[in-house]
Design a protein around this motif. Structure first.
Motif, short mmCIF file in Angstrom:
data_model
loop_
_atom_site.label_atom_id
_atom_site.label_comp_id
_atom_site.label_asym_id
_atom_site.label_seq_id
_atom_site.Cartn_x
_atom_site.Cartn_y
_atom_site.Cartn_z
N ARG A 37 31.66 44.62 30.75
CA ARG A 37 31.90 43.47 29.88
C ARG A 37 31.18 42.25 30.45
O ARG A 37 30.77 42.25 31.59
N ARG A 71 22.94 56.28 33.13
CA ARG A 71 23.92 55.81 34.13
C ARG A 71 23.87 56.67 35.39
O ARG A 71 23.98 56.18 36.50
N GLN A 102 38.65 52.74 39.02
CA GLN A 102 38.33 53.05 37.62
C GLN A 102 36.88 53.49 37.53
O GLN A 102 36.41 53.87 36.46
N HIS A 120 39.29 57.27 35.91
CA HIS A 120 38.48 57.45 34.71
C HIS A 120 37.41 58.53 34.88
O HIS A 120 36.42 58.53 34.15
N VAL A 161 36.74 59.62 31.35
CA VAL A 161 37.87 59.40 30.43
C VAL A 161 37.46 58.34 29.41
O VAL A 161 37.16 57.20 29.77
N VAL A 193 41.57 44.71 31.77
CA VAL A 193 41.93 44.73 30.34
C VAL A 193 42.15 46.15 29.83
O VAL A 193 42.59 46.34 28.69
N VAL A 194 41.81 47.15 30.63
CA VAL A 194 41.90 48.54 30.15
C VAL A 194 43.16 49.19 30.72
O VAL A 194 43.34 49.25 31.94
N ASN A 215 37.29 38.51 42.87
CA ASN A 215 36.50 38.53 41.64
C ASN A 215 35.91 37.13 41.45
O ASN A 215 36.61 36.14 41.58
N PRO A 216 34.62 37.02 41.12
CA PRO A 216 34.05 35.68 40.89
C PRO A 216 34.65 35.00 39.66
O PRO A 216 34.59 33.77 39.54
N PRO A 232 31.96 37.05 45.04
CA PRO A 232 31.54 38.45 44.96
C PRO A 232 32.18 39.29 46.07
O PRO A 232 32.29 38.84 47.22
C1 BJW Z 1 32.69 41.19 40.27
C2 BJW Z 1 31.42 41.10 40.75
C3 BJW Z 1 31.27 41.13 42.12
C4 BJW Z 1 31.24 41.02 38.66
N1 BJW Z 1 32.36 41.25 42.89
N2 BJW Z 1 33.76 41.31 41.05
C5 BJW Z 1 48.15 49.13 26.29
C6 BJW Z 1 47.81 47.93 25.73
C7 BJW Z 1 46.63 47.78 24.99
C8 BJW Z 1 45.78 48.88 24.80
C9 BJW Z 1 46.12 50.09 25.37
C10 BJW Z 1 47.29 50.20 26.09
N3 BJW Z 1 47.36 51.48 26.56
C11 BJW Z 1 46.27 52.17 26.13
C12 BJW Z 1 45.51 51.35 25.38
C13 BJW Z 1 44.23 51.76 24.71
C14 BJW Z 1 43.04 51.73 25.65
C15 BJW Z 1 42.86 50.31 26.15
O1 BJW Z 1 43.21 49.95 27.25
N4 BJW Z 1 42.26 49.45 25.32
C16 BJW Z 1 42.06 48.04 25.67
C17 BJW Z 1 40.58 47.81 25.96
C18 BJW Z 1 42.55 47.21 24.52
N5 BJW Z 1 43.20 52.67 26.74
C19 BJW Z 1 42.88 53.96 26.61
O2 BJW Z 1 42.45 54.42 25.57
C20 BJW Z 1 43.08 54.86 27.81
N6 BJW Z 1 43.76 56.04 27.42
C21 BJW Z 1 45.03 56.04 27.02
O3 BJW Z 1 45.72 55.05 27.04
O4 BJW Z 1 45.46 57.26 26.60
C22 BJW Z 1 46.78 57.40 26.05
C23 BJW Z 1 46.98 58.88 25.84
C24 BJW Z 1 48.06 59.48 26.43
C25 BJW Z 1 48.26 60.86 26.25
C26 BJW Z 1 47.37 61.60 25.49
C27 BJW Z 1 46.27 60.98 24.91
C28 BJW Z 1 46.08 59.61 25.10
C29 BJW Z 1 41.73 55.35 28.36
C30 BJW Z 1 40.89 54.28 28.91
C31 BJW Z 1 39.52 54.86 29.36
C32 BJW Z 1 38.52 53.78 29.78
N7 BJW Z 1 37.24 54.36 29.95
C33 BJW Z 1 36.12 53.53 30.41
C34 BJW Z 1 34.82 54.37 30.30
C35 BJW Z 1 34.79 55.39 31.43
C36 BJW Z 1 33.52 56.17 31.42
C37 BJW Z 1 32.32 55.31 31.66
O5 BJW Z 1 32.16 54.73 32.76
O6 BJW Z 1 31.49 55.21 30.75
O7 BJW Z 1 36.35 53.08 31.74
S1 BJW Z 1 35.94 52.00 29.50
C38 BJW Z 1 35.39 51.06 30.88
O8 BJW Z 1 36.36 50.00 31.16
C39 BJW Z 1 35.43 52.00 32.07
C40 BJW Z 1 36.03 51.13 33.15
O9 BJW Z 1 36.58 51.92 34.18
C41 BJW Z 1 37.04 50.32 32.39
C42 BJW Z 1 37.44 49.03 33.08
O10 BJW Z 1 36.35 48.17 33.22
P1 BJW Z 1 36.21 47.31 34.55
O11 BJW Z 1 35.96 48.20 35.69
O12 BJW Z 1 37.32 46.36 34.65
O13 BJW Z 1 34.81 46.58 34.25
P2 BJW Z 1 34.53 45.20 33.43
O14 BJW Z 1 33.09 45.19 33.11
O15 BJW Z 1 35.47 45.02 32.34
O16 BJW Z 1 34.85 44.06 34.50
C43 BJW Z 1 34.04 43.86 35.64
C44 BJW Z 1 34.66 42.76 36.47
O17 BJW Z 1 33.93 42.64 37.67
C45 BJW Z 1 34.66 41.38 35.81
O18 BJW Z 1 35.97 40.80 35.94
C46 BJW Z 1 33.66 40.58 36.63
O19 BJW Z 1 33.99 39.18 36.75
C47 BJW Z 1 33.77 41.26 37.96
N8 BJW Z 1 32.61 41.15 38.83
N9 BJW Z 1 30.55 40.99 39.62
C48 BJW Z 1 33.60 41.33 42.28
N10 BJW Z 1 30.04 41.02 42.66
#
Ligand code: BJW
Ligand code: ZN
Length: 247
Positions: A37, A71, A102, A120, A161, A193-194, A215-216, A232
């Protein structure tokens, strides 16, 4: 003052024996891997929520595989950064240290972390959509997209995942147990957020743990942090570690 925050983080950690680190894409940003994101976090003009899904794969498996093949190629080229190295060292520093990620890039393991809880999945595993056979494959780029199962001939998929899919049950159980019992949770490089992964932060806070956010930018759960390191991870974690090593 940033230096005071580093000191407060080190103080909380020095007093702790049960520590959990919970990481997201930001921990690998300084290795050169894109986050999901924010700036540059789009995939072919679409949001990750719209493409990392079983429906996207069913509609166009080759398109989704192109994304993951790229990737994999990127992840194969890069090296763990100082943040990964500090977290790997912390498994020796604390009597109970759990690393929950994650991330799917394998860089924590590359830095020497063992027993990493991968919520994940992994870029380096592929799974057959027909017979369910799972295998490790580190070839990047893959010779043929989509790859096919040697056992049954069906299309294989990335072992990650996607949205709407369940997280590995053993992983989420281990992660929940660790955060419920920890004294300090260090949340590194995730937008938080996930779900259900992000829910771990609330579980730890409700159980009385000190939450340290590295986190920055402020994550969605920044308000749960007792100590905030706004920078960072590759710069902040070595500073904290230096204070721990220093006494
Ligand atoms: C730095 C930096 C530096 C920059 N130093 N920091 C409850 C509420 C609302 C929604 C839901 C809920 N429960 C479930 C949901 C639905 C959904 C969900 O969460 N949706 C929301 C987005 C609204 N969740 C799901 O669908 C999950 N499954 C589920 O709930 O199943 C239920 C079920 C039960 C039983 C049977 C069947 C189903 C699954 C979620 C899967 C997420 N998958 C991904 C893709 C993985 C594969 C891939 O890599 O392609 O996972 S999505 C993507 O987001 C990936 C990541 O792991 C995940 C999180 O992202 P992350 O790591 O936080 O990255 P960014 O980019 O968002 O943030 C980066 C951060 O780094 C930023 O803050 C920067 O500031 C910081 N940063 N440089 C330190 N140098
Ligand atoms: Zn098969």
């Amino acid at each position: 003052m940033l230096q005071d925050d580093v000191g407060r983080a080190a103080e909380a950690l020095r007093a702790a024996s049960r520590v959990v680190a919970f990481t997201g894409a930001g921990v690998s940003a300084e290795s050169g891997l894109a986050t999901f994101r924010g700036a540059g976090g789009l995939w072919e003009g679409a949001r990750v929520e719209d493409v990392a899904s079983p429906d996207a794969f069913t509609a166009d498996p080759v398109r989704v595989w192109r994304f993951y093949d790229q990737r994999r190629a990127n992840a194969a080229k890069v090296r763990p950064n100082p943040a990964h190295m500090v977290l790997a060292a912390w498994q020796e520093r604390f009597s109970a240290f759990t690393l929950v990620t994650q991330n799917v890039d394998g860089l924590h393991q590359g830095a020497g972390s063992r027993g990493v809880v991968e919520l994940h999945g992994s870029l380096w595993r592929v799974r057959c959509t027909g017979c369910g056979r799972e295998r490790e494959d580190r070839t990047a780029p893959l010779p043929e997209l989509p790859p096919r199962c040697a056992a049954c001939g069906a299309i294989e998929r990335p072992g990650v995942v996607w949205f709407g899919e369940a997280l590995p049950a053993d992983g989420i159980v281990a992660a929940e147990a660790a955060v419920e019992a920890c004294e300090v949770l260090v949340v590194v490089g995730t937008s938080a957020v996930v779900y259900p992964a992000a829910g771990l932060v609330g579980v730890a806070a409700a159980a009385g743990a000190t939450v340290i956010e590295v986190n920055p930018e402020a994550s969605a759960l920044a308000h749960l942090a007792g100590v905030t390191l706004r920078g960072p991870a590759g710069a902040m974690l070595p500073q904290v570690d230096a204070l721990l090593v220093g006494g």
